[in-house]
Each structure stands twice: as structure tokens, then as C-alpha cells.
Design a protein around this motif. Structure first.
Motif, PDB file in Angstrom:
ATOM      1  N   ILE A  81      32.797  -1.843  59.153  1.00 43.05           N
ATOM      2  CA  ILE A  81      33.717  -2.230  58.073  1.00 43.05           C
ATOM      3  C   ILE A  81      33.010  -2.171  56.721  1.00 43.05           C
ATOM      4  N   GLU A 111      40.663  -5.125  55.852  1.00 42.13           N
ATOM      5  CA  GLU A 111      39.297  -4.978  56.366  1.00 42.13           C
ATOM      6  C   GLU A 111      38.370  -6.098  55.887  1.00 42.13           C
ATOM      7  N   HIS A 114      39.061  -8.778  58.256  1.00 47.96           N
ATOM      8  CA  HIS A 114      38.476  -8.520  59.582  1.00 47.96           C
ATOM      9  C   HIS A 114      36.974  -8.828  59.581  1.00 47.96           C
ATOM     10  N   HIS A 186      43.070  -7.969  65.488  1.00 49.33           N
ATOM     11  CA  HIS A 186      42.462  -6.772  64.924  1.00 49.33           C
ATOM     12  C   HIS A 186      43.263  -5.532  65.312  1.00 49.33           C
ATOM     13  N   GLU A 190      44.906  -2.512  63.108  1.00 51.50           N
ATOM     14  CA  GLU A 190      44.198  -1.229  63.183  1.00 51.50           C
ATOM     15  C   GLU A 190      45.091  -0.030  63.480  1.00 51.50           C
TER      16      GLU A 190
HETATM   17 FE   LIG Z   1      39.338  -3.561  60.913  1.00 55.07          FE
END
Ligand SMILES: [Fe+2]
Ligand SMILES: [Fe+2]
Length: 293
Positions: A81, A111, A114, A186, A190
Motif C-alpha cells: 500500500i 488505501e 487499509h 479489505h 479491493e
Molecule cells: Fe487495499
């Protein structure tokens, strides 16, 4: 990017991202501790799956390995990431990226979230983030088209690999609800990145294809196959084996990487992305095929 179908896909992805927007900081109920003796990763995703170790080690030992492989998997996410945040930020609102810039804002926001929740998990329950050992980007300073293409091809390969694990662990009811949820949340973001990534990789490869420079195409083919192999190898971390109590972690890593039983796992992990890259004519064959082109 000019094609109207790309614009439509992007608009749909932005709408979906807006509708499913959440705060990563309030999304999870972080348990104070997670019991050591449980599956932290689905057993079939462990780096010893299919080998004699999966048979010989008792459940407690395999569970201990699963804890550190889970921390390694989330650490790989953090490093992947960081790279994509840097590279996408470098390109947002610059010439050539006018069309995806709106989507990039959603992507960067997601992101960042995440990376935060993966780091939370690693630091709370593993007290560490394993260091980054990834292959350096093989761009070329003077060839922007090549750089753009390689960056987004790497991002796509990384996101497809991670998603294979997230999908399986997100629905594995033998895992702790928190571990399941981190993987599921996630995955839920994604899929948008992967849809966009495929469009972008296809689009960025087009001018390179049109150059009819076979040496360049062979170089990119070779690099991406090496990148896939290196991504696979990052799942075999000697530091993980050491934390799991293995006396000679490098010997174990070498043995596992050489074990023919592992090949079908590698093929499965990268099946979707290698099929896509081969169909696009970007790579000549899967790096896991025994026949070389
Ligand atoms: Fe991600
Ligand atoms: Fe992503």
C-alpha cells in the motif's frame, strides 16, 4: 484514457465507493488480545500446506505458524500500500490521468484506511511489522509510458494476490471474527481497485504494444514474471519461521520453495492475474509453468 466505456466504469466505481464509504477508525471492535492457540490464517493458505510439515507438526505448532504468517501477510499489505500510495499520488491530476483522478481520490482514501487497520492488527497482536523486502521498481527515468505501465501492473499483481487470501479468509468461519472481518472489509473495497486496475493496465500497455518494439515487450514480460515470482517468495519469510520457533528458518524456506507440492498453490494464488496478463499478451506464460517460452 478517453474511451467512454472507461469513463462509465469509473463513474460506477466512484458511485459505489461513495455509497460504501466508512471510517476505518470506527469500523472494527479491536479485541484487547487474541488467543495464541487458534487459526490466525486458514490452514490451506499457510506456506507449509501440502508439504510434510503440515502432516508432521502438531496443531499447536501450525497455529503458532499461522499467527506469524497472518502478521506477515498484513505486513506485506502495508508495504504494498505504501508503494501504491506514493505512485498514485505522484500521478493524480497530471496529464494522462485526468479521467481516473476522481477515482484516485477514493482509492487513496481507502488505501490509507487499509494501511491503518493492517498496521493496527500487526502492532496490537504481533507487536511488529515485518520489514519490506520487495523487488525495486524497474522503471526507466526517461520513459514515462513504461514507468506508468509498470507501476500499475505491479499494483494490480499485488492487489490480485492479496485478494485471493482476503476472499478465502473473509469467509472462513473457523477464524476469529475480527480476523475474518479485516479480510472481508479489505476485499469489499479491493474489487473496485482490481476492476479499475485491469482497465488501466490494458490502457497503459496499448501505446507500448503499438511501438512494435519486441525487445521492450520481452523485457516487460520478463520483469513482470520475475515480479510475480518475487511476490510469491515474499510469502515465505524466514523471520516468520523464526518467530514460529523454527530452528533453521532459511533451510525451511529453501525446502518449501523447492517442494513440488507447493507449485499448485502458487498457480492458484496467481491464477486470475496470470490469465489476465497472458490474455492481454503482456506476459508470454505463467512463471509457474514448467515450460519456458
Ligand atoms: Fe487495499
Ligand atoms: Fe487496493
Amino acid at each position: 484514457m478517453a474511451a467512454s466505456d472507461v469513463a462509465d466504469v469509473l463513474a460506477d466505481l466512484v458511485t459505489d465507493a461513495t455509497e460504501h464509504h466508512y471510517s476505518p477508525y470506527t469500523r472494527f471492535d479491536w479485541a484487547d488480545t487474541l488467543a495464541e492457540r487458534q487459526w490466525w490464517m486458514s490452514p490451506e493458505l499457510l506456506s507449509v500446506a501440502g508439504t510434510r510439515y503440515a502432516e508432521e507438526w502438531d496443531e499447536e505448532r501450525l497455529m503458532r505458524l499461522s499467527k506469524w504468517e497472518s502478521i506477515n501477510f498484513f505486513s506485506l499489505n502495508i508495504h504494498g500500500i505504501r508503494e501504491l500510495l506514493i505512485e498514485v499520488t505522484r500521478r493524480i491530476h497530471t496529464p494522462g490521468f485526468e479521467l481516473p483522478s476522481e477515482f484516485f481520490h477514493r482509492f487513496l482514501g481507502e488505501e490509507n484506511g487499509h494501511m491503518w487497520f493492517f498496521a493496527q492488527f500487526c502492532l496490537r497482536y504481533g507487536d511488529r511489522i515485518y520489514p519490506d523486502k520487495s523487488l525495486p521498481v524497474a522503471g526507466s527515468e526517461e520513459d514515462t509510458e513504461v514507468d506508468h505501465f509498470l507501476v500499475f501492473a505491479r499494483i494490480l499483481i499485488f492487489e490480485e494476490l492479496v485478494d485471493h487470501f482476503n476472499l478465502r479468509m473473509g469467509r472462513d468461519t473457523t477464524l476469529h471474527p475480527l480476523i475474518r472481518e479485516v479480510n472481508q472489509v479489505h476485499h469489499d473495497d479491493e474489487w473496485r481497485h482490481i476492476v479499475m486496475g485491469r482497465k488501466l493496465v490494458e490502457h497503459l500497455y496499448q501505446p507500448l504494444r503499438e511501438r512494435a518494439d519486441e525487445a521492450l515487450r520481452a523485457r516487460l514480460d520478463d520483469y513482470l514474471r520475475r515480479y510475480i515470482t518475487a511476490s510469491m517468495q515474499s510469502l515465505y519469510n524466514p523471520a516468520v519461521y523464526r518467530d514460529a520457533g523454527v530452528a533453521d528458518p532459511y533451510v525451511l524456506r529453501k525446502e518449501l520453495l523447492r517442494d513440488p507440492a507447493r507449485t499448485r498453490y502458487h498457480e492458484t494464488f496467481f491464477k486470475r492475474i496470470t490469465k489476465f496478463l497472458v490474455n492481454q499478451g503482456i506476459i508470454s506464460h505463467s512463471p509457474f509453468d514448467s515450460v519456458t517460452a
